[in-house]
Write a protein that holds these residues in place. Structure first.
Motif: not given
Length: 313
Positions: A75-76, A129-134, A136-141, A229-231
């Protein structure tokens, strides 16, 4: 050379160093192909459009902590578009700086490709779950925490961050229990190490150009360092799990990341500093002592927990 360089002036002064290190990097980096490190023969269709088999946890040969660390690492890497934007905004897209920015982005891009292909082919993670996490994480930038500071803060951050990422990938591979995973992450880690050397060499040149500003930048970064990746959602819980497994913890951060970079730069031995530079170095020395104490306390606490678990079993 005085410390009173504008951002544009510093970038201009460092460009010959960038060009030299870019040429060194291109001569040193070994071409490799992600598809060669993925065990495609283990792959099968998932449920959904192709009507394959749904994922379930028993299909994964990885331990919980290895899976968690791989997901965090992936995800990072997935936030690469944001990272590219940040470094392109910081360094520009022209000349040697621009060539490096695009080369770095291309090399980082294959890390995410390789790790995702490995995880999905070996059914190591829940793909949904991996795709959903991706998403969400990329949505935060990702936003450079030092955007309002000097460009030296950015160079200092990536010098430590690239080494931290290298260590995280390498240790994740070692604890995975899968020689294929270990081999892949060793390759990724080798890229990260070359990136670290590039940025660390720039930081070393910055110490010669503007030692007081460089010292302040290093001190600020070391005192406030966070992994890129802290976000990630639930990053705190995941990082504790990773630390408890000895993949990346305070002791590793102090001994294998912060101290080696500072030692290579001879930052604590820099001479000719102004009062502001000396103040920054004093802050750094004080912080390192506290970081060392915290690392020791964490290691001792982890050892006690492990001993209690061993006694119960």
């Amino acid at each position: 050379m005085t410390d009173r360089l504008t951002t544009a002036g510093l970038l201009l002064e460092l460009e010959p160093v960038v060009e030299t290190n870019l040429n060194r990097h291109l001569a040193t980096a070994k071409e490799w192909f992600p598809h060669e490190y993925v065990p495609w023969s283990q792959g099968t269709d998932f449920d959904g459009v192709l009507g394959g088999t749904a994922w379930s946890e028993e299909q994964s040969a990885l331990s919980d902590v290895a899976r968690t660390s791989l997901i965090v690492n992936l995800l990072t890497e997935d936030n690469l578009p944001s990272y590219h934007h940040e470094i392109a905004q910081m360094f520009g897209r022209d000349g040697a700086w621009g060539t490096w920015v695009h080369r770095w982005t291309a090399e980082e891009g294959r890390h995410g490709i390789a790790i995702r292909d490995y995880l999905l082919t070996t059914r190591a993670v829940d793909p949904i779950a991996l795709e959903r996490a991706r998403m969400v994480h990329m949505g935060t930038g990702f936003e450079n925490a030092y955007l309002d500071d000097t460009v030296l803060h950015g160079i200092a951050y990536v010098s430590f961050q690239e080494l931290a990422t290298r260590v995280s990938h390498r240790n994740t591979g070692k604890i995975s229990g899968d020689p294929i995973c270990d081999q892949l992450l060793a390759k990724v880690a080798a890229d990260e190490n070359l990136h670290m050397i590039f940025y660390r060499n720039l930081l070393g040149a910055a110490f010669e150009l503007a030692p007081n500003e460089a010292m302040r930048a290093v001190t600020d970064v070391v005192k406030t360092f966070q992994m890129p990746g802290h976000g990630i959602e639930n990053f705190g819980r995941k990082s504790v799990q990773i630390a408890m497994a000895g993949i990346y913890d305070l002791r590793i951060h102090h001994d294998e990341v912060v101290i080696p970079v500072l030692r290579n730069l001879k930052a604590l031995d820099t001479t000719g500093l102004s009062d502001d530079g000396e103040k920054a170095r004093d802050e750094l020395v004080e912080f390192l002592a506290e970081l060392d104490r915290q690392a020791t306390r964490f290691s001792e606490r982890r050892d006690k927990i492990a001993a209690k678990k061993a006694a119960r079993s």
